[in-house]
Design an enzyme around this catalytic site. Structure first.
Site, short mmCIF file in Angstrom:
data_model
loop_
_atom_site.label_atom_id
_atom_site.label_comp_id
_atom_site.label_asym_id
_atom_site.label_seq_id
_atom_site.Cartn_x
_atom_site.Cartn_y
_atom_site.Cartn_z
N CYS A 238 -6.41 -2.57 -1.79
CA CYS A 238 -5.48 -3.05 -0.77
C CYS A 238 -5.07 -4.46 -1.11
O CYS A 238 -5.90 -5.28 -1.51
CB CYS A 238 -6.17 -3.01 0.60
SG CYS A 238 -5.12 -3.58 1.94
N HIS B 51 -3.60 5.30 4.31
CA HIS B 51 -4.04 3.90 4.16
C HIS B 51 -3.09 2.96 4.91
O HIS B 51 -3.54 2.09 5.65
CB HIS B 51 -4.09 3.56 2.66
CG HIS B 51 -4.40 2.14 2.36
ND1 HIS B 51 -5.55 1.74 1.71
CD2 HIS B 51 -3.71 1.00 2.64
CE1 HIS B 51 -5.56 0.42 1.61
NE2 HIS B 51 -4.44 -0.06 2.15
N GLU B 52 -1.78 3.16 4.71
CA GLU B 52 -0.81 2.25 5.34
C GLU B 52 -0.82 2.42 6.86
O GLU B 52 -0.71 1.43 7.60
CB GLU B 52 0.59 2.48 4.78
CG GLU B 52 0.75 2.19 3.29
CD GLU B 52 0.18 0.87 2.85
OE1 GLU B 52 0.15 -0.10 3.64
OE2 GLU B 52 -0.29 0.78 1.70
NI NI Z 1 -3.63 -1.94 2.40
#
Ligand code: NI
Length: 175
Positions: free
Chosen positions: A99, A141-142
C-alpha cells in the site's frame, strides 16, 4: 496535481469516508484528476481519496506492467464513486499486497476471489460489473480505505509481514 500520500498512523486514514452526493462538479473532477496524477507518479495499482486526505468514497484502480507488482496481471483503469462490493462466493485467496500508505512493507492478505461491484461514475451514472483475481483484490484493498482500514489489519499470517528488501532480497522491487 500530484498530492502527498498520507502514511499509516495519520488519523485521516482511519475514518469512514462519506458518500459523494454532488456529481459532475469541478471539485469532483479535480479530485479525480489529482488521484490519477498521484497514483501514476508513484506506480500504484490504485488509490483511495482518503489517502490524499479527502474523506469521500472515491477510488481509482488500474495499472499496466508495474514494477511494484512484477508478477501481477494488468488491470483496466477505472474510477469508482460510492463503490459497494459484494463477494459472489465465499472463496478466499491469499496473495502479496502492499500500500502506498504503508511504504516498504508487504504481506500475504486473504481476499475474496470473486466480487460484484456496484458504483457510480463521475457524472453519477450507475456502473455494475464483476471482477476476480488480482483485479478483485485491488478493488477490495481500495474499498477498505473507504472504511478506514489498511491491509495490515487484514493479515492472518503475520509470518508473511515484512519489508520488501527482506522478503524478496535482490528482487529490485521498489517499495
Ligand atoms: Ni492502499
Amino acid at each position: 496535481m500530484i498530492r502527498e500520500v498520507l502514511k499509516m498512523g495519520d488519523p485521516r486514514l482511519m475514518r469512514s469516508a462519506e458518500r459523494v452526493e454532488d456529481f459532475d462538479s469541478t471539485a469532483l473532477d479535480a479530485l479525480v484528476a489529482d488521484m490519477w496524477d498521484t497514483v501514476r507518479a508513484v506506480s500504484g495499482g490504485g488509490l483511495a481519496a482518503p489517502q490524499i486526505g479527502v474523506g469521500l468514497r472515491v477510488v481509482v484502480v488500474g495499472m499496466g506492467r508495474n514494477p511494484r507488482y512484477p508478477h501481477a496481471p494488468p488491470i483496466p483503469p477505472m474510477m469508482l464513486v460510492n463503490p459497494i462490493i459484494t463477494p459472489t462466493d465465499d472463496i478466499l485467496e491469499s496473495d502479496w499486497e502492499g500500500c502506498l500508505s504503508v511504504p516498504g512493507l508487504r504481506a500475504m492478505v486473504p481476499r475474496y476471489r470473486s466480487i460484484h461491484v456496484e458504483a457510480q461514475d463521475q457524472k453519477g451514472a450507475q456502473l455494475s460489473f464483476d471482477a476476480s483475481g488480482f483485479h478483485a483484490r485491488v478493488l477490495q484493498h481500495e474499498c477498505d480505505h473507504l472504511l478506514g482500514r489498511l491491509f495490515p489489519s487484514r493479515i492472518d499470517d503475520f509470518t508473511t509481514f515484512g519489508f520488501v528488501e527482506q522478503l524478496f532480497p535482490g528482487s529490485g522491487i521498489p517499495s
